[in-house]
Enzyme design. Structure first.
Site, PDB file in Angstrom:
ATOM      1  N   SER A   1     -45.255  20.250  57.694  1.00 19.83           N
ATOM      2  CA  SER A   1     -44.307  19.200  58.053  1.00 19.83           C
ATOM      3  C   SER A   1     -42.917  19.695  57.669  1.00 19.83           C
ATOM      4  CB  SER A   1     -44.675  17.931  57.285  1.00 19.83           C
ATOM      5  OG  SER A   1     -43.687  16.945  57.422  1.00 19.83           O
TER       6      SER A   1
ATOM      7  N   LYS B   1     -45.077  20.041  62.524  1.00 17.99           N
ATOM      8  CA  LYS B   1     -44.630  18.644  62.658  1.00 17.99           C
ATOM      9  C   LYS B   1     -43.167  18.578  62.254  1.00 17.99           C
ATOM     10  CE  LYS B   1     -45.608  14.833  59.570  1.00 17.99           C
ATOM     11  NZ  LYS B   1     -46.703  14.103  58.895  1.00 17.99           N
TER      12      LYS B   1
ATOM     13  N   LYS C   1     -39.939  16.210  61.342  1.00 18.08           N
ATOM     14  CA  LYS C   1     -39.491  14.868  60.972  1.00 18.08           C
ATOM     15  C   LYS C   1     -38.317  14.505  61.885  1.00 18.08           C
ATOM     16  CE  LYS C   1     -42.112  13.853  57.458  1.00 18.08           C
ATOM     17  NZ  LYS C   1     -42.926  12.626  57.450  1.00 18.08           N
TER      18      LYS C   1
ATOM     19  N   ASP D   1     -42.744  13.059  63.546  1.00 17.01           N
ATOM     20  CA  ASP D   1     -43.049  11.940  62.648  1.00 17.01           C
ATOM     21  C   ASP D   1     -41.755  11.203  62.313  1.00 17.01           C
ATOM     22  OD1 ASP D   1     -43.969  10.165  60.763  1.00 17.01           O
ATOM     23  OD2 ASP D   1     -44.681  11.686  59.343  1.00 17.01           O
TER      24      ASP D   1
ATOM     25  N   GLU E   1     -45.979  10.439  65.566  1.00 16.48           N
ATOM     26  CA  GLU E   1     -46.501   9.747  64.389  1.00 16.48           C
ATOM     27  C   GLU E   1     -45.555   8.629  63.941  1.00 16.48           C
ATOM     28  OE1 GLU E   1     -47.546  12.558  61.353  1.00 16.48           O
ATOM     29  OE2 GLU E   1     -47.635  11.054  59.767  1.00 16.48           O
TER      30      GLU E   1
ATOM     31  N   ASP F   1     -49.690   6.296  60.643  1.00 21.42           N
ATOM     32  CA  ASP F   1     -49.740   6.730  59.240  1.00 21.42           C
ATOM     33  C   ASP F   1     -49.551   5.458  58.393  1.00 21.42           C
ATOM     34  OD1 ASP F   1     -49.140   7.701  56.689  1.00 21.42           O
ATOM     35  OD2 ASP F   1     -47.668   9.165  57.314  1.00 21.42           O
TER      36      ASP F   1
ATOM     37  N   LYS G   1     -54.574   9.447  54.731  1.00 17.90           N
ATOM     38  CA  LYS G   1     -54.113   9.878  53.411  1.00 17.90           C
ATOM     39  C   LYS G   1     -54.901   9.045  52.416  1.00 17.90           C
ATOM     40  CE  LYS G   1     -49.302  10.830  54.700  1.00 17.90           C
ATOM     41  NZ  LYS G   1     -47.954  10.213  54.819  1.00 17.90           N
TER      42      LYS G   1
ATOM     43  N   GLY H   1     -50.350  14.416  54.121  1.00 23.64           N
ATOM     44  CA  GLY H   1     -49.974  14.954  52.817  1.00 23.64           C
ATOM     45  C   GLY H   1     -48.778  14.214  52.256  1.00 23.64           C
TER      46      GLY H   1
HETATM   47  C1  NPQ Z   1     -45.659  11.658  56.075  1.00 19.42           C
HETATM   48  N1  NPQ Z   1     -45.546  13.516  54.412  1.00 19.42           N
HETATM   49  O1  NPQ Z   1     -46.546  12.145  56.739  1.00 19.42           O
HETATM   50  C2  NPQ Z   1     -45.296  12.152  54.674  1.00 19.42           C
HETATM   51  C3  NPQ Z   1     -44.059  11.581  54.207  1.00 19.42           C
HETATM   52  C4  NPQ Z   1     -43.541  11.964  52.871  1.00 19.42           C
HETATM   53  C5  NPQ Z   1     -45.726  15.918  54.465  1.00 19.42           C
HETATM   54  O2  NPQ Z   1     -44.513  14.696  56.016  1.00 19.42           O
HETATM   55  C6  NPQ Z   1     -42.353  12.593  48.038  1.00 19.42           C
HETATM   56  C7  NPQ Z   1     -43.477  11.813  48.066  1.00 19.42           C
HETATM   57  C8  NPQ Z   1     -41.820  13.040  49.203  1.00 19.42           C
HETATM   58  C9  NPQ Z   1     -44.043  11.440  49.283  1.00 19.42           C
HETATM   59  C10 NPQ Z   1     -41.877  13.148  51.636  1.00 19.42           C
HETATM   60  C11 NPQ Z   1     -45.201  14.659  55.040  1.00 19.42           C
HETATM   61  C12 NPQ Z   1     -42.397  12.694  50.420  1.00 19.42           C
HETATM   62  C13 NPQ Z   1     -43.507  11.880  50.462  1.00 19.42           C
HETATM   63  C14 NPQ Z   1     -42.467  12.777  52.831  1.00 19.42           C
HETATM   64  C15 NPQ Z   1     -44.063  11.532  51.688  1.00 19.42           C
HETATM   65  O3  NPQ Z   1     -45.091  10.688  56.511  1.00 19.42           O
HETATM   66 MG    MG Z   2     -46.259  10.440  58.320  1.00 16.83          MG
END
Ligand code: NPQ
Ligand code: MG
Length: 367
Positions: free
Chosen positions: A133, A159, A161, A186, A211, A236, A260, A288
């Site tokens: 990501s 992926k 953001k 996402d 997403e 998500d 998750k 994650g």
């Molecule tokens: C998601 N994760 O899928 C999350 C969002 C996310 C890997 O994109 C600290 C703790 C920082 C939780 C950054 C990914 C974070 C976090 C992004 C969760 O939406």
């Molecule tokens: Mg997400």
């Protein structure tokens, strides 16, 4: 017998800031929990972060609800790991706090029995396909450069953001540079009901999925958007329990689900969502939350179940940390990561390393 729980607030610097539509993180700060049982200990990692930007939970809320409500219930009721969700059910919400306590009990039981977490959960794979990501960048050129670096490292799915103002353009640039890769976006809920033209305009990019485009409670909005698109939506944040997954699928609010364990209240709830989706032929993948090696080991065990047919957000330790809490996880040139085979999670934090990054500690013992 569950004799107590240790709570540890830890802080690890990230190799680079991670920007999403809800904020920028420069450190990974989270709670580790250690279940102390008469058969030995077990580790869990809480995926909440310092502020309630991703979902309503945050570190201080998780600490308090564990210390004052959830742990006292577990110490009183003495459930096994499989019974722990029921013992914690009276507390409304707080899935991330519950998930961490359950993970620690599962780890303790598996360690005592000499069984890997993957086997305990019903895993069938020795290695899993992984993706990465990539946070919002300052420019499209930087986004393309970040994608190139990660493709060279083997990742099988990229992926990006996105947020309003940083969506079509960086995605177009990446798609132009890499016409054939598995590419998804996402939004972490940053868009609204008027944004369907934007998503329709992105159909040409052949995305694997979009997403969480809309706010978490808006299942109806997602169903309306999905009806207008060929591109699959993936939920998500909207799916915080197996019941939410039932509703999302029945409403056709998505065609893919990101699982998750923390967001849905634990590994066992994650399995329930996996099973439901598998029956209905809906692909799932393991999300994650920038976990340390403890949480990552839990994610790998979950992603080894048969219905996890898309690459997960399970990246190498070095993607996030200069030095992980456990032995570093690495991604192979083929874009896979091995599922730990040792007892329980199969990892143990190095004691000195743990002491160095712990900012607060509290132990709750049975009276
Ligand atoms: C998601 N994760 O899928 C999350 C969002 C996310 C890997 O994109 C600290 C703790 C920082 C939780 C950054 C990914 C974070 C976090 C992004 C969760 O939406
Ligand atoms: Mg997400």
């Amino acid at each position: 017998m569950i004799e107590g729980y240790e709570l540890l607030m830890i802080r690890l610097p990230l190799v680079s800031p991670f920007r999403t539509s809800f904020g920028t993180e420069t450190d990974k700060e989270c709670i580790l929990v250690r279940a102390l049982t008469s058969d030995g200990h077990g580790w869990g990692e809480c995926v909440a972060s310092p502020d309630p930007g991703y979902s309503a939970e945050f570190n201080e809320s998780a600490w308090l609800v564990m210390r004052d409500h959830l742990i006292p219930s577990l110490l009183r009721d003495q459930p096994d790991a499989a019974g722990s969700p029921v013992a914690m059910e009276w507390v409304r919400g707080h899935p991330m706090a519950k998930a961490a306590l359950e993970m620690a009990l599962l780890d303790a039981e598996c360690r005592a029995a000499g069984v890997s977490m993957s086997r305990r959960l019903g895993g069938v794979r020795r290695e899993v396909e992984v993706g990465v990501s990539i946070g919002i960048q300052g420019s499209s050129a930087e986004m393309v450069a970040r994608v190139a670096e990660h493709l060279e490292q083997g990742y099988r799915r990229i992926k990006l953001k996105i947020e309003p103002g940083a969506d079509r353009e960086p995605v177009a640039a990446v798609r132009e540079a890499f016409p054939d890769i598995l590419l998804s976006v996402d939004a972490n809920g940053a868009y609204g009901p008027d944004d369907s033209p934007l998503f329709e305009s992105m159909e040409e990019f052949g995305l694997l999925m979009i997403e969480q485009p809309l706010e978490p409670p808006d299942l109806l909005g997602h169903a309306r958007l999905q009806a207008r698109l060929r591109t699959r939506l993936c939920l998500d944040e909207s799916v915080a329990s197996p019941e939410d997954a039932v509703a999302a699928l029945e409403l056709e609010a998505c065609r893919i689900i990101n699982i998750k364990q923390g967001r849905v209240g634990g590994l066992l709830a994650g399995i329930a969502i996996h099973d439901l989706c598998r029956e209905q032929g809906v692909p799932v993948w393991c999300g994650g939350m920038l976990e340390t090696g403890i949480g990552r080991a839990g994610n790998l065990a979950l992603a080894s179940l048969p219905g996890f047919t898309l690459p997960g957000d399970i990246s190498a330790s070095a993607r996030y940390f200069h030095e992980d809490l456990t032995e570093p996880f690495e991604v192979s040139a083929e874009g896979t990561m091995p599922v730990p085979t040792g007892p329980g999670l199969g990892v143990e934090p190095a004691a000195e390393r743990l002491a160095a990054i712990t900012v607060r500690q509290e132990t709750i013992r049975k009276e």
